[in-house]
Structure formats: C-alpha cells, structure tokens
Design a protein around this motif. Structure first.
Motif, short mmCIF file in Angstrom:
data_model
loop_
_atom_site.label_atom_id
_atom_site.label_comp_id
_atom_site.label_asym_id
_atom_site.label_seq_id
_atom_site.Cartn_x
_atom_site.Cartn_y
_atom_site.Cartn_z
N ASP A 208 6.31 -11.73 -0.02
CA ASP A 208 5.29 -11.25 0.92
C ASP A 208 4.84 -9.82 0.58
OD1 ASP A 208 5.33 -13.61 2.27
OD2 ASP A 208 6.59 -12.89 3.92
N GLU A 209 5.81 -9.00 0.21
CA GLU A 209 5.45 -7.62 -0.15
C GLU A 209 4.65 -7.61 -1.45
OE1 GLU A 209 9.02 -5.05 0.16
OE2 GLU A 209 9.77 -6.50 1.62
N PHE A 210 5.02 -8.50 -2.39
CA PHE A 210 4.28 -8.65 -3.65
C PHE A 210 2.81 -8.96 -3.35
CE2 PHE A 210 4.21 -9.95 -8.22
CZ PHE A 210 3.03 -10.68 -8.23
N ARG A 211 2.60 -9.94 -2.48
CA ARG A 211 1.21 -10.34 -2.19
C ARG A 211 0.42 -9.21 -1.56
NH1 ARG A 211 4.21 -15.01 -0.19
NH2 ARG A 211 4.13 -16.61 -1.83
N ALA A 212 1.04 -8.54 -0.60
CA ALA A 212 0.34 -7.43 0.07
C ALA A 212 0.06 -6.29 -0.92
CB ALA A 212 1.16 -6.91 1.24
N PHE A 213 1.04 -6.02 -1.78
CA PHE A 213 0.89 -4.93 -2.74
C PHE A 213 -0.30 -5.18 -3.66
CE2 PHE A 213 1.66 -2.85 -6.79
CZ PHE A 213 2.13 -1.59 -6.44
N PHE A 214 -0.36 -6.38 -4.25
CA PHE A 214 -1.45 -6.61 -5.21
C PHE A 214 -2.79 -6.82 -4.53
CE2 PHE A 214 2.24 -7.20 -7.94
CZ PHE A 214 1.87 -6.35 -8.96
N ALA A 215 -2.78 -7.30 -3.29
CA ALA A 215 -4.04 -7.36 -2.54
C ALA A 215 -4.57 -5.95 -2.31
CB ALA A 215 -3.82 -8.07 -1.20
N GLY A 216 -3.67 -5.03 -1.94
CA GLY A 216 -4.08 -3.64 -1.74
C GLY A 216 -4.53 -3.01 -3.04
N PHE B 251 -2.19 4.80 -1.87
CA PHE B 251 -1.57 3.57 -2.39
C PHE B 251 -0.53 3.90 -3.45
CE2 PHE B 251 -1.07 -0.07 -5.10
CZ PHE B 251 -0.94 -1.10 -4.18
N PHE B 252 -0.82 4.84 -4.32
CA PHE B 252 0.16 5.16 -5.37
C PHE B 252 1.28 6.07 -4.86
CE2 PHE B 252 -2.89 2.94 -7.83
CZ PHE B 252 -2.10 2.29 -8.77
N ALA B 253 1.08 6.74 -3.74
CA ALA B 253 2.22 7.41 -3.09
C ALA B 253 3.26 6.34 -2.75
CB ALA B 253 1.77 8.15 -1.84
N MET B 254 2.79 5.18 -2.30
CA MET B 254 3.70 4.06 -2.05
C MET B 254 4.25 3.50 -3.36
SD MET B 254 3.01 0.40 -0.10
CE MET B 254 1.61 -0.05 -1.15
N SER B 255 3.36 3.22 -4.26
CA SER B 255 3.73 2.59 -5.52
C SER B 255 4.74 3.45 -6.30
CB SER B 255 2.44 2.39 -6.33
OG SER B 255 2.68 1.73 -7.52
N ASN B 256 4.50 4.74 -6.37
CA ASN B 256 5.42 5.66 -7.08
C ASN B 256 6.82 5.60 -6.47
OD1 ASN B 256 3.03 8.44 -7.51
ND2 ASN B 256 3.13 6.48 -8.52
N ARG B 257 6.89 5.54 -5.14
CA ARG B 257 8.20 5.49 -4.49
C ARG B 257 8.91 4.17 -4.76
NH1 ARG B 257 5.27 9.18 -2.40
NH2 ARG B 257 6.19 11.08 -1.54
N LEU B 258 8.17 3.07 -4.78
CA LEU B 258 8.80 1.78 -5.10
C LEU B 258 9.32 1.80 -6.54
CD1 LEU B 258 6.33 -0.73 -3.42
CD2 LEU B 258 8.63 -0.10 -2.64
N ALA B 259 8.55 2.37 -7.44
CA ALA B 259 8.97 2.42 -8.84
C ALA B 259 10.18 3.34 -9.00
CB ALA B 259 7.81 2.87 -9.73
N ASN B 260 10.15 4.46 -8.32
CA ASN B 260 11.30 5.37 -8.41
C ASN B 260 12.54 4.76 -7.76
OD1 ASN B 260 10.25 7.51 -9.92
ND2 ASN B 260 9.38 8.52 -8.13
N LEU B 261 12.34 4.07 -6.63
CA LEU B 261 13.46 3.40 -5.95
C LEU B 261 14.15 2.41 -6.87
CD1 LEU B 261 14.94 2.62 -3.22
CD2 LEU B 261 13.17 0.85 -2.97
N SER B 262 13.34 1.66 -7.58
CA SER B 262 13.89 0.58 -8.40
C SER B 262 14.13 1.00 -9.84
CB SER B 262 12.94 -0.62 -8.36
OG SER B 262 11.66 -0.25 -8.83
N SER B 263 13.89 2.28 -10.16
CA SER B 263 13.94 2.70 -11.57
C SER B 263 13.17 1.70 -12.44
CB SER B 263 15.38 2.83 -12.07
OG SER B 263 15.97 4.01 -11.61
#
Lengths: 190, 190, 190, 190, 190, 190
Positions: free
Chosen positions: A47-55, A165-177
């Motif tokens: 669900d988060e994947f779908r919302a992320f790429f829709a955004g 949007f990338f403030a979110m994206s950057n945090r997800l990428a940093n969270l998951s390395s």
C-alpha cells in the motif's frame, strides 16, 4: 559487481508481489535495462509502494510549468542536503540525461551555489533548498518574491511539493540504507 | 470565528471536486462535524490529494505493532521540530483523544524530553526525532539498538515511515501556510 | 566544452610564470594530459603557490602509514563537508584511481556513513570529519581511542594534517570559485 | 611556571633538527626572547614545517594593501571562531603590538561585532568570518560588494588566503593541543 | 582612554539615583578604585537594578559548596559562549584574582576543553556549558551523573542557577552594548 | 491527577518558609485558586526566590509602553525556543487571558512566523527571538530599525529585558524539571 544488501528491510521476490506492483516493476526493467532498487526496497509494503509511486508520478512525470530537468534539479539539490545516497546517485543520472549535461548533477550535489545554472534555475534551486531545510521560515514575502520573478502559483507549488516529496523519500532511503544500483554512477557521464 | 485564509494556494469549492474526493471529504465532515483544512488545502491537486491520503491511511489507520496513540506521538513530536502549525494543532487534538491524555500533546510539542512517556514511548519518540532531523546519521547500530529494545522490523519501519510521511506533510503545510481549524485547539482538553 | 572562467582572480599565462612554476605545471600537463586548474588559479601568487604545493606534496605524495587511497578518502570526505566543488571533483577522480573503485568517491561525498568502507577506513574518515568540522573538540580521549584502534602517532598526525591542509585548500577554491576541469568528472568511472 | 606539555606529538630537541630549521628557530628566539611553541610543535615534520612557514611568511610578513595589524585582526577573529587557544593567545599578543591597542585582541576574540573597529576593519573582519565559517556561500555578489567598498582584488585575496591559512593552522594547533607560551598572555597589555 | 559610550541606553548621573543605589555604587567605587560599568548601565531602572544585584549576590557572594573561583569559572565559560564582552572581560579579571591564575580566564573564554582544569572543575564547566546552550536537554541521567561525581544537590543547583543568571546578564549586556571598563583587561595578568 | 514530582530539587512545606515568602504564596493561591509550581520550586532558596520575583514583577506587572499581552507574547515565544515546558504552558495560559485570544499562545509556541500578529506585535516577537537566540548579534542598526518602527527606548529595553529574564527563568525550570500545574493546560481555551 558487489554483494552489498540493497536495504536493511526485507526485499521480496518479484514472484511474491501483487500483480500490479510486479507489472510496474517489469515495465521499468524493460525500459531501463535494470530494476532501480527503490522499487524493490519499498515493495515489502504494497500500500505504501502504491501511494509512493502515485505521488512520485503526479509530481515528476509532467513538464508543464517546470521542465523535467528542473524537477530533477530540485531532487538532486535537496537530496544532497539530506545526504541521501540513493536519491543523489539515481536522480543525478536522470538529471544528466534530462538536462543533457554531464556536469550539472555533481555540481548541484556538491555546492549548488557554484553550479552552472540560469537565473531561473537558481531561483528554483534556492527556493527548494529553503523548503528542504527550513520550510517554517517561508513567508508570504518569499512567495511574492517568487511571483515577481515570474513563477506561477502552480510552479511555486511544484517546487515546494517536489521538495516535500523527497523530504519523505530521502528519509525512507536513509532509514533502509537503500543502495543505489551501480549502473547509475557512470550513466550519461559524457 | 476568524477570517484568515486557510491556504496561500487556491481552495476549490466542494462542488468543483472530483466525485471520489468530494465523497471522502463529506465522510470526514459527517464524522468530525467539520472539514479539517488539510482536505481543502490539498484538493486543488487531485492526483496529489489521492496519493497523499493513500499514504496517510496506509501508515496511520492501523494499530498492529505501534498503537494509534504511539503513531500520533510521532506526528506531534516531529511536526513540532518542523514548526508545522497545522500538524501540531490538528494531530495534537487527535493524540489527546487517542491517548486519553489531555497533557501529552503539549508536552511533546514543547519538549519531548520532559513529556510523561513510558520507556517504550520514549524510544519511539527519540528514534523518530533522529529520523526527522538527521536521517542520514541512522546507522546499523541504531537499528540494532532498537531491535534490542524489543522493536520488530515492522515497528521500526513504521516509526521511520511515519516520520518521513510527515516530513513531507509538514513542508506542504508550511508551503501553503495551511491554517489549523479553530476547533482543534480546545478539543479533548479535559 | 564550456566557457566558464576557472577563477575569479587573475590567471597568468604560462609564459609569464617563474621558471620553477612553469616547469612544474608542464610536468603535470605531460603526465595528466591536461593542466588541473588549481595550478593555474594559484599561479598569480608565486610564493604562495610554492608553499602550497610543498605542503601538499609533503602530505599526499607518500604511502607509509596511510595508503594513498586513504589519504584521498580524507580529502574527498572533508572537502564535501566544506562544499568545495574543485576538491571533491578533482580528488574524487584521483580517489577512484587510487582505490580502484568507481563508486567510492561519490559515496564519500554524499554520505560517508553509507560508504563501502573497511573498519579502518571508517575510523580514518570519522576522525577526519571531526577535525574538519570541530577540531576544538578533539580531546586526549579521542587520541587515545585512535591509538587503541591501532593507529600510530604518525598516522593520526597525517589524518589531522591532511584535513587541516584541505581546510585551507577548500577555502582558497571557494574564494576563487575555482572550477574543476571537465575531464575530472568522468574519469575512472568504470 | 607550569609543567604542561606543549604538544600531544613528539617535540624534538633543537640539536636534533635540520640546520635550516634550527637556524630559523634560533633567530626567532633571539628576537623574541623565547621560542614560540608553534616552532617546536611543528618541527617533528621538517618538510611540513618548511611549507608552513613559507606560506605563513608569504601572507603575514608584508604590509602592502592590508596593514600588518589588519592581517593580525583576521587571524585573531577567525581563530576565535575555531576556538584555537594557541592562535588567539599568540596572535592576540602580536595584534596588540601591531595595532598599538591593548584592548583590540580580546574584543575581537570575544565578540567581533562589539570591537572598536573602523568601517574598513569591520568589512575585513566580516568577510574573513564568512570565509572561516561558510566559505562555500561566498558569491560573486559578495566579491563585488567588497570591490564597491574599495578593496582591491589583491586585498580580497589576502583576507581570504589568510583566513584559509589559519583554518589549517587552527586545526594543527587543536590536533596537537599546542600550548601557547605563558609569555603571550600578558604581553602588550598596557 | 577612550570616548566610547558605556551603554546604548540612558546612563543617569550618580546624583540622580535613589539613595540605596548611589550608596551601593559608591561602596564599590571605594573598594575597586573605579565603578564597573554594569552598575551605571543598569541604574536607569532602579527596581530591576535592585533585583539584579540581589540575585547576583545571592549566587556569587558565597563560597560554601562551590568556591568563589569555581563560580567565576562558570561565568567566564558560559559568557564566552554567549559572546558577552562585558562579562568575559570583567569576570575574567575577577577570576584571575580569585583563582590566583593569570592564564585561566583566557583559556576558558577561548576553548574550555583545553583549559588547565582539575577533574572537578571540568565537570562543573561542562555541566554549565550544557545548561547555557541546551538546558532543555538536561535529563535525570545527567543529574545522577553529577551526583555520582560527588556533587551535592546544592552544588548542582548553584552551577545551573549561576549559568541561568548570566544567561540573563549576558543578554542585558549585549542588548545595551555594555562596555567593559578598560581597567579590567590588564588586571591580575601576572 | 498525576503523581509526578514538581521539581528535581527539594520542595519545602509552606509552613517551613519565611513569613514574607509564605504570605506571597498564599496571596497567589487565593487569587488563582491554586499555587503555580514555580513558587514552590524556587522556595528552597529564599534569597534567590525574593530576587527572582522582584525582577519578574518589575518587568511583567506593568503596562506602560508594552501591554501586558505583548509582554506575555515575548515570554511564550522565547520560552518555546528554549523548550521550557513550565513557561510555555503557564504563561501560555496567562497570554490567552491577557490577549483574550484562545489560539495565540499555541500559535506563538509552535511557529511565531505563522501566528496571527499585528505588525507591531511581529516586530516585538522578532526582536525578542533574536535576543533569545543570538543576543550578541544585535547591532546599533537593529536598535535604529526598532526606533524607526516607532518603539521607544523604554519599549526596546523592556523587550530585551523580558527576554533576558526568561532566558534565566527557562534555564531554572529546565534545570529543575519544573512541572507545569495541570490546571494551566486547559485554561482560557474558549
């Protein structure tokens, strides 16, 4: 080339994924020749994947107002401030392609103030950096200044919304390395 | 009660909105007795609106792992760091309701270190604050420390992903000077 | 490829330069195929040029204790913190060559905490970053910790002294808007 | 008066030093009546010692454009920002002598904004402080502003280059916990 | 020696002042040989003057628990962080006298981490610096650590309360550009 | 409602207190219906208590120049920057009463830049925030700018002095983990 994990979190097999997600990933793979790791690293949460790429698509897959190169400039400059390896490397490659400029991504990532930007591009990047680092300080006067420089409300929103949007994206990428694919580093360098 | 605009950007009439968006807004209005301004302030961009609330609901409308009160604690503490008036006031009200605690929202917004938190809640809030302010610094050691404190991978992801989502949300609210509804301030104070 | 100036300050013609400086520059050109702009940008001050390269060579042209790749890692990581375009791009290229690793320079420049480093390399880079950003805070305890990790006094001095030298170098490059040669960007990418 | 070490690193005996270095140190001793500790603390690395003092003299032993007092003002103000005990105390003494002003060094070290400076001195110190703390932000507009205030290119370079040199020097002193000679503290106080 | 004003705000004549304030000032003048400017700069607000010196004396004119020298160390170190020229210069002089140490004030003002402090003094200064710069972060664990190091509750309160008092005092001095008397600079230097 | 301690430090019984302090506390209790915890938390130090409230009353119990609501605005905005739970909650309640505005305290605490302020109020709050966070940077030009906006010297002093007083007060409250009375949170919300 390397054996490093692409995420600290579970990475499902393509075959385990819901139909719509698998289809989207296969389409990207067909087009790019490889699967950018962000697709795999977010797939454990459909669900988060779908919302992320829709955004993402709502903001990045258009070119009215801001050009696609301008949109990628915002991503690279603000992701560098957030020290997001995935976004700087992957969107750096896309920016080099969109802007037909092999230098611009590294310039923006290292020091946006020294990058080879037009005056319009500089205003875009400066506003984006303020939104990335201190959005609370953006006043009506800042908005009026952008209007005076010729930006429409829709363009101002796009700059702010892509940064958000990338403030979110950057945090997800940093969270998951999240690890950038090796392919991105050398892409469109000449 | 006041005449201040709810956003710097266009706010469409309900009647102008796509069917699905209007329906969603009317459902919220029915349940809450008023329309929280975030629904109106984002409606001028229907695709972004849909992606935003899909992402929001995927993270906030569940209570496995993290409770709903814990999720709102993350929102209030990290939105305070970003000085986001809308999110602190609106989610502060929701947190007071969810946690059945009239003091906790103000405590978290002013100084999370002095808030009346359980040890588990403190770990959640501390990890969220690091994700909000310096996500690039989160190392494998930090992840392992969270595991050692009893958090599952899914819980750690949720803390990080909620923080990431509101990093976006805070910036959109700050960009638009989104105004919290007056109703939120006094809600669940006793 | 571009027409941008390489410095805000005067750039003398090779033919105008003192013999020793011209000879040094011609040797570099022979070896590299082009003249790195730092040689031209500093040449307007011959005495400072001589002191600068004497200091540079004393620290960078040796490989006892720290390897040459380790020395370049210090340069790239600390120059990125100082947002020095010239040093990150030029020494990034040298690092890729020295380390025989096409990814490491971008990784260190964007987020050293996520770079593919050995434990020893991580200690080197962490100590260098502290020296770059807050040298006043380095205590005897920090020195002892480095010794405990197996670093000799000479290696600790080298880490600190290379960082110190590029603290100077980064400021000179930022002062003069020293422009990296286009050649560096694509060098040793594969 | 005290027994504290003057450096964390080896301090060679004068008799062990290369001829040219020993001669230089003896000349200073003759002139000042004591050996400033920086000469001893850097002597364990003869090549670096030579480059360091060549760079120092090229910038500090002249008075065309910037006066010697103005040069020392830059050193004291920027070394205070870097919390470098050696440079503030030793160059504070030199500044009191050069400026014939017993108050100016402490004023600049504590709060340059409240120091008794002429307008020209204030511009010099402000530009130096920006170069010390955020050289990446210096733009062409800042350079033009300095030109408009009557500074030549050579003067602007000197301000920047002295700041850059002491960015290095401060880090070496902090690295080695270089101890100011007791003599400097009380020198030229009246 | 100079003609600079001692405050941006009105400075009343001694003869205009209320009896109790004039008497206090004359007593100081008798004892010190001059009137420290803080007495004159605060006199335009008699009620605030009385409260200020009552608070000052309650914390600074005693030596049970913390010695008078230790109290002045807190003042100098925290006033330096706040870049308060008046407090660093005036209390620096008092500290040199109280500690019978001509070096300690400058050492604490420039870099407390390099000052010649006993272990107890270091704990005092470190706790004071945290209270000065980020009092919100002081936790029960920090308090317990101080107790474990042998500090009583009264001593911990004194460290915090002196820091708090000079947080106020530094701001009043910065507000008024309160000028240290020239006499303080050279006092107790040998 | 809760059992949390109101201070980390000793809290004397009313009956143990000196007459003048007990009388003052009883008067407050009579007027407010409860004893604000600050009176109890400071009572273990009678001399400091007396000086504190003398200073407080000299600045806060008057309304010439700055109104009482404007004075409380300064307290809430600057105490929020210092993350002082006691002062934001307690003075937030007083501000809501003084300003007859149930929203203003939360607005100022979360993001003063988005609060519903008049132009005059905005200048007051902005100047106070600078005094709270970087008083050393306040120049004559800032003072002149305030005069040009119509503020008298007495008003400028009051803004600075109130900010200074609460810089002290915030640190004392943070030091002692002073707990706001539950009553303050819900006061004057409608």
């Amino acid at each position: 080339m390397t054996d490093y994990p692409i995420s600290r979190f579970p990475v499902p097999e393509l075959s385990e994924l819901p139909e719509d997600i698998r289809t989207r990933i296969e389409a990207v793979q067909e087009k790019s020749g490889f699967v950018p790791n962000v697709f795999l690293a977010l797939a454990h949460r459909p669900d988060e994947f779908r919302a992320f790429f829709a955004g993402h698509d709502a903001l990045m897959d258009k070119s009215d107002g801001l050009s696609k190169a301008e949109r990628e400039m915002i991503v690279v400059a603000t992701s560098a401030v957030n020290q997001c390896s995935y976004c700087v490397v992957a969107h750096g490659a896309i920016l080099r392609i969109r802007a037909k400029n092999p230098l611009i991504a590294d310039q923006l990532a290292i020091n946006p103030g020294k990058a080879d930007l037009s005056e319009r591009e500089r205003h875009i990047v400066d506003f984006a950096l303020t939104m990335a680092t201190d959005s609370a300080s953006v006043t009506d006067a800042d908005m009026d200044a952008m209007s005076d420089r010729g930006f429409t409300d829709d363009e101002i929103w796009d700059i702010g919304a892509i940064t958000a949007f990338f403030a979110m994206s950057n945090r997800l990428a940093n969270l998951s390395s999240m690890r950038p694919n090796d392919e991105f580093y050398a892409m469109a360098r000449t």
